[in-house]
Design a protein around this motif. Structure first.
Motif, PDB file in Angstrom:
ATOM      1  N   PHE A 174      50.083 -31.587  25.796  1.00 30.15           N
ATOM      2  CA  PHE A 174      49.796 -33.004  25.624  1.00 30.15           C
ATOM      3  C   PHE A 174      49.416 -33.436  24.219  1.00 30.15           C
ATOM      4  O   PHE A 174      49.311 -34.620  23.949  1.00 30.15           O
ATOM      5  CB  PHE A 174      48.706 -33.450  26.613  1.00 30.15           C
ATOM      6  CG  PHE A 174      47.425 -32.680  26.474  1.00 30.15           C
ATOM      7  CD1 PHE A 174      46.426 -33.127  25.641  1.00 30.15           C
ATOM      8  CD2 PHE A 174      47.238 -31.496  27.180  1.00 30.15           C
ATOM      9  CE1 PHE A 174      45.244 -32.416  25.518  1.00 30.15           C
ATOM     10  CE2 PHE A 174      46.059 -30.786  27.052  1.00 30.15           C
ATOM     11  CZ  PHE A 174      45.064 -31.246  26.230  1.00 30.15           C
ATOM     12  N   THR A 175      49.216 -32.528  23.290  1.00 27.95           N
ATOM     13  CA  THR A 175      48.941 -32.929  21.913  1.00 27.95           C
ATOM     14  C   THR A 175      50.075 -32.454  21.025  1.00 27.95           C
ATOM     15  O   THR A 175      50.811 -31.550  21.372  1.00 27.95           O
ATOM     16  CB  THR A 175      47.616 -32.337  21.389  1.00 27.95           C
ATOM     17  OG1 THR A 175      47.680 -30.923  21.436  1.00 27.95           O
ATOM     18  CG2 THR A 175      46.440 -32.839  22.182  1.00 27.95           C
ATOM     19  N   GLY A 176      50.199 -33.076  19.883  1.00 28.85           N
ATOM     20  CA  GLY A 176      51.287 -32.744  18.982  1.00 28.85           C
ATOM     21  C   GLY A 176      50.949 -31.604  18.058  1.00 28.85           C
ATOM     22  O   GLY A 176      51.055 -30.439  18.404  1.00 28.85           O
ATOM     23  N   VAL A 177      50.477 -31.934  16.871  1.00 27.17           N
ATOM     24  CA  VAL A 177      50.270 -30.956  15.817  1.00 27.17           C
ATOM     25  C   VAL A 177      48.894 -31.161  15.207  1.00 27.17           C
ATOM     26  O   VAL A 177      48.417 -32.288  15.113  1.00 27.17           O
ATOM     27  CB  VAL A 177      51.369 -31.129  14.742  1.00 27.17           C
ATOM     28  CG1 VAL A 177      51.059 -30.390  13.480  1.00 27.17           C
ATOM     29  CG2 VAL A 177      52.712 -30.678  15.285  1.00 27.17           C
ATOM     30  N   THR A 178      48.255 -30.073  14.801  1.00 28.09           N
ATOM     31  CA  THR A 178      46.983 -30.147  14.078  1.00 28.09           C
ATOM     32  C   THR A 178      47.232 -29.719  12.643  1.00 28.09           C
ATOM     33  O   THR A 178      47.821 -28.667  12.397  1.00 28.09           O
ATOM     34  CB  THR A 178      45.930 -29.223  14.721  1.00 28.09           C
ATOM     35  OG1 THR A 178      45.704 -29.648  16.062  1.00 28.09           O
ATOM     36  CG2 THR A 178      44.622 -29.268  13.949  1.00 28.09           C
ATOM     37  N   ILE A 179      46.779 -30.560  11.714  1.00 28.86           N
ATOM     38  CA  ILE A 179      46.896 -30.296  10.283  1.00 28.86           C
ATOM     39  C   ILE A 179      45.469 -30.125   9.784  1.00 28.86           C
ATOM     40  O   ILE A 179      44.632 -30.997  10.020  1.00 28.86           O
ATOM     41  CB  ILE A 179      47.562 -31.491   9.575  1.00 28.86           C
ATOM     42  CG1 ILE A 179      48.869 -31.865  10.277  1.00 28.86           C
ATOM     43  CG2 ILE A 179      47.780 -31.192   8.098  1.00 28.86           C
ATOM     44  CD1 ILE A 179      49.205 -33.323  10.190  1.00 28.86           C
ATOM     45  N   GLU A 180      45.184 -29.025   9.102  1.00 29.43           N
ATOM     46  CA  GLU A 180      43.800 -28.770   8.707  1.00 29.43           C
ATOM     47  C   GLU A 180      43.727 -28.122   7.331  1.00 29.43           C
ATOM     48  O   GLU A 180      44.547 -27.278   6.980  1.00 29.43           O
ATOM     49  CB  GLU A 180      43.143 -27.852   9.736  1.00 29.43           C
ATOM     50  CG  GLU A 180      41.676 -27.621   9.497  1.00 29.43           C
ATOM     51  CD  GLU A 180      41.033 -26.830  10.619  1.00 29.43           C
ATOM     52  OE1 GLU A 180      40.786 -27.422  11.675  1.00 29.43           O
ATOM     53  OE2 GLU A 180      40.809 -25.626  10.410  1.00 29.43           O
ATOM     54  N   LYS A 181      42.721 -28.567   6.565  1.00 31.11           N
ATOM     55  CA  LYS A 181      42.449 -27.991   5.252  1.00 31.11           C
ATOM     56  C   LYS A 181      40.944 -27.881   5.099  1.00 31.11           C
ATOM     57  O   LYS A 181      40.220 -28.821   5.432  1.00 31.11           O
ATOM     58  CB  LYS A 181      43.023 -28.886   4.156  1.00 31.11           C
ATOM     59  CG  LYS A 181      43.068 -28.276   2.789  1.00 31.11           C
ATOM     60  CD  LYS A 181      43.863 -29.191   1.841  1.00 31.11           C
ATOM     61  CE  LYS A 181      44.392 -28.425   0.664  1.00 31.11           C
ATOM     62  NZ  LYS A 181      45.330 -29.225  -0.135  1.00 31.11           N
ATOM     63  N   ASN A 182      40.475 -26.731   4.632  1.00 31.96           N
ATOM     64  CA  ASN A 182      39.044 -26.485   4.436  1.00 31.96           C
ATOM     65  C   ASN A 182      38.701 -26.485   2.953  1.00 31.96           C
ATOM     66  O   ASN A 182      39.494 -26.046   2.125  1.00 31.96           O
ATOM     67  CB  ASN A 182      38.640 -25.157   5.074  1.00 31.96           C
ATOM     68  CG  ASN A 182      38.694 -25.230   6.576  1.00 31.96           C
ATOM     69  OD1 ASN A 182      37.872 -25.885   7.189  1.00 31.96           O
ATOM     70  ND2 ASN A 182      39.681 -24.587   7.172  1.00 31.96           N
ATOM     71  N   TYR A 183      37.504 -26.966   2.677  1.00 32.59           N
ATOM     72  CA  TYR A 183      37.013 -27.082   1.306  1.00 32.59           C
ATOM     73  C   TYR A 183      35.627 -26.467   1.246  1.00 32.59           C
ATOM     74  O   TYR A 183      34.920 -26.435   2.237  1.00 32.59           O
ATOM     75  CB  TYR A 183      36.879 -28.557   0.902  1.00 32.59           C
ATOM     76  CG  TYR A 183      38.169 -29.339   0.974  1.00 32.59           C
ATOM     77  CD1 TYR A 183      38.934 -29.559  -0.161  1.00 32.59           C
ATOM     78  CD2 TYR A 183      38.608 -29.880   2.177  1.00 32.59           C
ATOM     79  CE1 TYR A 183      40.106 -30.290  -0.108  1.00 32.59           C
ATOM     80  CE2 TYR A 183      39.788 -30.607   2.251  1.00 32.59           C
ATOM     81  CZ  TYR A 183      40.532 -30.807   1.101  1.00 32.59           C
ATOM     82  OH  TYR A 183      41.699 -31.525   1.176  1.00 32.59           O
ATOM     83  N   GLY A 184      35.229 -26.040   0.041  1.00 32.78           N
ATOM     84  CA  GLY A 184      33.832 -25.723  -0.124  1.00 32.78           C
ATOM     85  C   GLY A 184      33.493 -24.349  -0.604  1.00 32.78           C
ATOM     86  O   GLY A 184      34.347 -23.517  -0.889  1.00 32.78           O
ATOM     87  N   ILE A 185      32.177 -24.192  -0.673  1.00 37.87           N
ATOM     88  CA  ILE A 185      31.561 -22.948  -1.078  1.00 37.87           C
ATOM     89  C   ILE A 185      30.559 -22.569   0.003  1.00 37.87           C
ATOM     90  O   ILE A 185      30.447 -23.266   0.999  1.00 37.87           O
ATOM     91  CB  ILE A 185      30.886 -23.106  -2.469  1.00 37.87           C
ATOM     92  CG1 ILE A 185      30.044 -24.368  -2.490  1.00 37.87           C
ATOM     93  CG2 ILE A 185      31.923 -23.141  -3.568  1.00 37.87           C
ATOM     94  CD1 ILE A 185      29.343 -24.652  -3.799  1.00 37.87           C
ATOM     95  N   SER A 186      29.831 -21.538  -0.206  1.00 34.89           N
ATOM     96  CA  SER A 186      28.975 -21.012   0.858  1.00 34.89           C
ATOM     97  C   SER A 186      27.953 -22.012   1.394  1.00 34.89           C
ATOM     98  O   SER A 186      27.757 -22.112   2.593  1.00 34.89           O
ATOM     99  CB  SER A 186      28.270 -19.745   0.384  1.00 34.89           C
ATOM    100  OG  SER A 186      27.461 -20.043  -0.739  1.00 34.89           O
ATOM    101  N   HIS A 187      27.317 -22.787   0.544  1.00 38.33           N
ATOM    102  CA  HIS A 187      26.251 -23.663   1.044  1.00 38.33           C
ATOM    103  C   HIS A 187      26.739 -25.057   1.445  1.00 38.33           C
ATOM    104  O   HIS A 187      26.035 -25.781   2.137  1.00 38.33           O
ATOM    105  CB  HIS A 187      25.117 -23.768   0.022  1.00 38.33           C
ATOM    106  CG  HIS A 187      25.494 -24.524  -1.212  1.00 38.33           C
ATOM    107  ND1 HIS A 187      26.234 -23.969  -2.213  1.00 38.33           N
ATOM    108  CD2 HIS A 187      25.232 -25.791  -1.576  1.00 38.33           C
ATOM    109  CE1 HIS A 187      26.416 -24.865  -3.164  1.00 38.33           C
ATOM    110  NE2 HIS A 187      25.815 -25.982  -2.802  1.00 38.33           N
ATOM    111  N   LYS A 188      27.925 -25.470   1.017  1.00 36.17           N
ATOM    112  CA  LYS A 188      28.441 -26.794   1.374  1.00 36.17           C
ATOM    113  C   LYS A 188      29.927 -26.671   1.674  1.00 36.17           C
ATOM    114  O   LYS A 188      30.681 -26.147   0.872  1.00 36.17           O
ATOM    115  CB  LYS A 188      28.208 -27.778   0.240  1.00 36.17           C
ATOM    116  CG  LYS A 188      28.625 -29.182   0.608  1.00 36.17           C
ATOM    117  CD  LYS A 188      28.132 -30.195  -0.386  1.00 36.17           C
ATOM    118  CE  LYS A 188      28.485 -31.580   0.108  1.00 36.17           C
ATOM    119  NZ  LYS A 188      27.724 -32.606  -0.546  1.00 36.17           N
TER     120      LYS A 188
END
Length: 189
Positions: A80-94
């Protein structure tokens, strides 16, 4: 890069044409379930191709947070869902995660919450409020842990979500305001 993009586009076009041919063949022989499955696969391939184009619009940085190259992907979902697009950002504390889910099952309920004062009143939460990001209404929630915020922006048939740890309202809204939301929405439609 251009050669790789052309090869991927050619392969995607070949898969797309193959799935159309398979669907037509099954339809002609009366195998309607198989034809339906081939059409669903064709739509999934198309959504993944669109997702890859949307991912290119995601910024390489969110203010001081750099994208983590190995933590970006376009994933096909089932049913029932299409596609998930994901990108992660950051360093250890944020950290931050930017994601778009095409045909999200949460889209209708979020739109109802945002547009209906009655529903928003019944589900009132002091840590959640409706905000405006560009031309879009969105729900901003302060999560209980770690000064984390979650911003959900419904866009036609997709849900964009920005999760940020150790943040504040002004920062997450500024980051969201810098995203090319109109371009993303036009690709996803």
């Amino acid at each position: 890069f251009i050669v790789v993009s052309c090869i991927i586009t050619t392969l995607s076009a070949q898969d797309f044409k193959k799935n159309i041919g398979v669907a037509q063949s099954h339809y002609a022989t009366g195998k309607l379930q198989d034809a339906h499955f081939a059409l669903q696969q064709m739509m999934q391939d198309l959504d993944i191709t669109i997702g890859k184009e949307v991912l290119k619009l995601f910024p390489t940085r969110l203010d001081t947070l750099s994208a983590i190259p190995k933590q970006q992907e376009v994933m096909g979902n089932s049913q029932f869902t299409g596609v998930t697009i994901e990108k992660n950002y950051g360093i250890s504390h944020k950290k931050a995660t930017l994601s778009v889910v095409i045909n999200s099952p949460l889209l209708n309920s979020l739109n109802a919450y945002i547009t209906s004062p009655l529903l928003a009143g019944y589900a009132s939460d002091p840590n959640t409020r409706i905000v405006k990001v560009g031309s879009y209404k969105a729900r901003l929630s302060k999560e209980s842990e770690d000064d984390a915020y979650k911003l959900e922006i419904p866009m036609t048939n997709a849900l964009l979500t920005l999760n940020v740890s150790k943040s504040n309202e002004a920062e997450i809204l500024a980051w969201a305001g810098s995203l090319p939301l109109e371009k993303m929405a036009s690709l996803i439609q």
